[in-house]
Design a protein around this motif. Structure first.
Motif, mmCIF file in Angstrom:
data_model
loop_
_atom_site.group_PDB
_atom_site.id
_atom_site.type_symbol
_atom_site.label_atom_id
_atom_site.label_comp_id
_atom_site.label_asym_id
_atom_site.label_seq_id
_atom_site.Cartn_x
_atom_site.Cartn_y
_atom_site.Cartn_z
ATOM 1 N N HIS A 150 0.928 -1.178 -0.118
ATOM 2 C CA HIS A 150 -0.006 -0.068 0.046
ATOM 3 C C HIS A 150 0.856 1.469 -0.048
ATOM 4 O O HIS A 150 0.730 2.229 -0.863
ATOM 5 C CB HIS A 150 -1.004 -0.085 1.191
ATOM 6 C CG HIS A 150 -1.787 1.421 1.321
ATOM 7 N ND1 HIS A 150 -2.840 1.550 0.383
ATOM 8 C CD2 HIS A 150 -1.483 2.302 2.293
ATOM 9 C CE1 HIS A 150 -3.343 2.555 1.015
ATOM 10 N NE2 HIS A 150 -2.416 3.197 1.901
ATOM 11 N N GLU A 151 1.909 1.243 0.891
ATOM 12 C CA GLU A 151 2.846 2.361 0.871
ATOM 13 C C GLU A 151 3.672 2.691 -0.374
ATOM 14 O O GLU A 151 3.729 3.799 -0.895
ATOM 15 C CB GLU A 151 3.843 2.422 2.180
ATOM 16 C CG GLU A 151 3.355 2.377 3.469
ATOM 17 C CD GLU A 151 4.153 1.786 4.556
ATOM 18 O OE1 GLU A 151 4.154 2.399 5.567
ATOM 19 O OE2 GLU A 151 5.109 1.013 4.167
ATOM 20 N N MET A 152 3.921 1.676 -1.193
ATOM 21 C CA MET A 152 4.754 1.511 -2.400
ATOM 22 C C MET A 152 3.786 2.218 -3.437
ATOM 23 O O MET A 152 3.894 3.036 -4.228
ATOM 24 C CB MET A 152 5.102 0.269 -2.741
ATOM 25 C CG MET A 152 6.321 -0.024 -1.721
ATOM 26 S SD MET A 152 7.708 0.967 -1.790
ATOM 27 C CE MET A 152 8.554 0.706 -3.492
ATOM 28 N N MET A 153 2.337 1.673 -3.155
ATOM 29 C CA MET A 153 1.280 2.174 -4.237
ATOM 30 C C MET A 153 1.152 3.652 -4.197
ATOM 31 O O MET A 153 0.948 4.353 -5.067
ATOM 32 C CB MET A 153 0.256 1.476 -4.187
ATOM 33 C CG MET A 153 -1.250 1.987 -5.009
ATOM 34 S SD MET A 153 -2.645 1.202 -4.682
ATOM 35 C CE MET A 153 -3.060 2.168 -3.085
ATOM 36 N N MET A 154 1.247 4.163 -2.803
ATOM 37 C CA MET A 154 0.781 5.659 -2.487
ATOM 38 C C MET A 154 2.248 6.359 -3.285
ATOM 39 O O MET A 154 1.811 7.428 -3.951
ATOM 40 C CB MET A 154 0.770 5.870 -0.954
ATOM 41 C CG MET A 154 -0.154 5.189 -0.478
ATOM 42 S SD MET A 154 -1.780 5.912 -1.036
ATOM 43 C CE MET A 154 -1.765 7.633 -0.560
ATOM 44 N N TRP A 155 3.386 5.936 -3.117
ATOM 45 C CA TRP A 155 4.199 6.606 -3.593
ATOM 46 C C TRP A 155 4.379 6.754 -5.422
ATOM 47 O O TRP A 155 4.350 7.593 -5.989
ATOM 48 C CB TRP A 155 5.698 6.073 -3.291
ATOM 49 C CG TRP A 155 6.975 6.539 -3.953
ATOM 50 C CD1 TRP A 155 7.127 7.681 -4.279
ATOM 51 C CD2 TRP A 155 8.100 5.884 -4.514
ATOM 52 N NE1 TRP A 155 8.361 7.802 -5.090
ATOM 53 C CE2 TRP A 155 8.949 6.918 -5.003
ATOM 54 C CE3 TRP A 155 8.440 4.454 -4.539
ATOM 55 C CZ2 TRP A 155 10.011 6.216 -5.718
ATOM 56 C CZ3 TRP A 155 9.715 4.085 -4.650
ATOM 57 C CH2 TRP A 155 10.406 4.931 -5.564
ATOM 58 N N GLY A 156 3.955 5.460 -5.784
ATOM 59 C CA GLY A 156 3.627 5.284 -7.357
ATOM 60 C C GLY A 156 2.503 6.079 -7.757
ATOM 61 O O GLY A 156 2.704 6.939 -8.723
ATOM 62 N N MET A 157 1.463 6.200 -6.794
ATOM 63 C CA MET A 157 0.393 7.174 -7.254
ATOM 64 C C MET A 157 1.062 8.718 -7.083
ATOM 65 O O MET A 157 0.385 9.425 -8.145
ATOM 66 C CB MET A 157 -0.727 6.888 -6.396
ATOM 67 C CG MET A 157 -1.596 5.554 -6.745
ATOM 68 S SD MET A 157 -2.487 5.343 -8.337
ATOM 69 C CE MET A 157 -3.441 6.413 -8.282
ATOM 70 N N GLY A 158 1.722 8.792 -6.310
ATOM 71 C CA GLY A 158 2.136 10.371 -6.163
ATOM 72 C C GLY A 158 2.664 10.585 -7.306
ATOM 73 O O GLY A 158 2.867 11.859 -7.733
ATOM 74 N N VAL A 159 3.915 9.885 -7.753
ATOM 75 C CA VAL A 159 4.471 10.118 -8.976
ATOM 76 C C VAL A 159 3.524 10.339 -10.285
ATOM 77 O O VAL A 159 3.773 11.277 -10.993
ATOM 78 C CB VAL A 159 5.620 8.944 -9.450
ATOM 79 C CG1 VAL A 159 6.365 9.458 -10.466
ATOM 80 C CG2 VAL A 159 6.510 9.041 -8.276
#
Length: 177
Positions: free
Chosen positions: A122-131
């Motif tokens: 989930h945290e990695m997804m949040m970073w990816g979505m932020g990008v």
């Protein structure tokens, strides 16, 4: 999260010289220093840079990555938001590699999360979505500028830069090109 990440690098970034004049670099740096104090992070270096994250070679960003790689311990790379570090996915493999090796943690002050070697999906997804969101914002700005310039030509017959080859650079009595 690793207990080793007590060393930090602060990144304050604006995209253009125009933005540099507005004290935003100092405002970012001040907020990030306070963040580091709250998180008990020792600031090794502060980078205040004026550099687009979408155009040209990111020489200052590369300098930061080189500095981080020279550190023996894991480094917290502290920025206000994802878009201060990157607005495209071209940096993701570089950052991912350092994160996986335990050399780097990404701290995003305003967005309130940290990416590290043991981050959840989930945290990695949040970073990816932020990008993705940061890139989308840049793409929308570019699209709007192109639409505006096209309308300027169609409506007023006015060119928006140096004349194309074969045309003269002239202005009418109103100063329009």
């Amino acid at each position: 999260m690793s207990d080793k990440a007590t060393q930090a690098v602060i990144l304050s970034r604006v995209s253009s010289k125009d933005q540099e004049d507005g004290y935003y670099l100092e405002v970012q740096t001040d907020r990030l220093e306070k963040y580091c104090m709250r998180k008990n992070l020792h600031v090794l270096k502060r980078f205040q840079i004026v550099e687009s994250s979408t155009k040209g070679d990111r020489t200052k960003f590369t300098e930061i990555i080189k500095f981080i790689k020279t550190q023996r311990e894991s480094v917290a790379f502290v920025a206000d938001k994802v878009d201060r570090i990157q607005r495209s996915q071209k940096e993701t493999p570089i950052l991912d590699d350092l994160i996986r090796k335990g050399k780097l943690e990404l701290h995003f002050n305003s967005e309130g999360y940290i990416i590290h070697r043991d981050s959840t999906a989930h945290e990695m997804m949040m970073w990816g979505m932020g990008v993705v969101i940061a890139k989308s914002h840049t793409d929308l700005l570019s699209e709007n500028v192109k639409k505006s310039l096209k309308r300027k030509i169609e409506t007023y017959g006015e060119w928006y830069g140096p004349a194309p080859i074969g045309y003269l650079n002239k202005r009418d009595d109103r100063g329009r090109g």
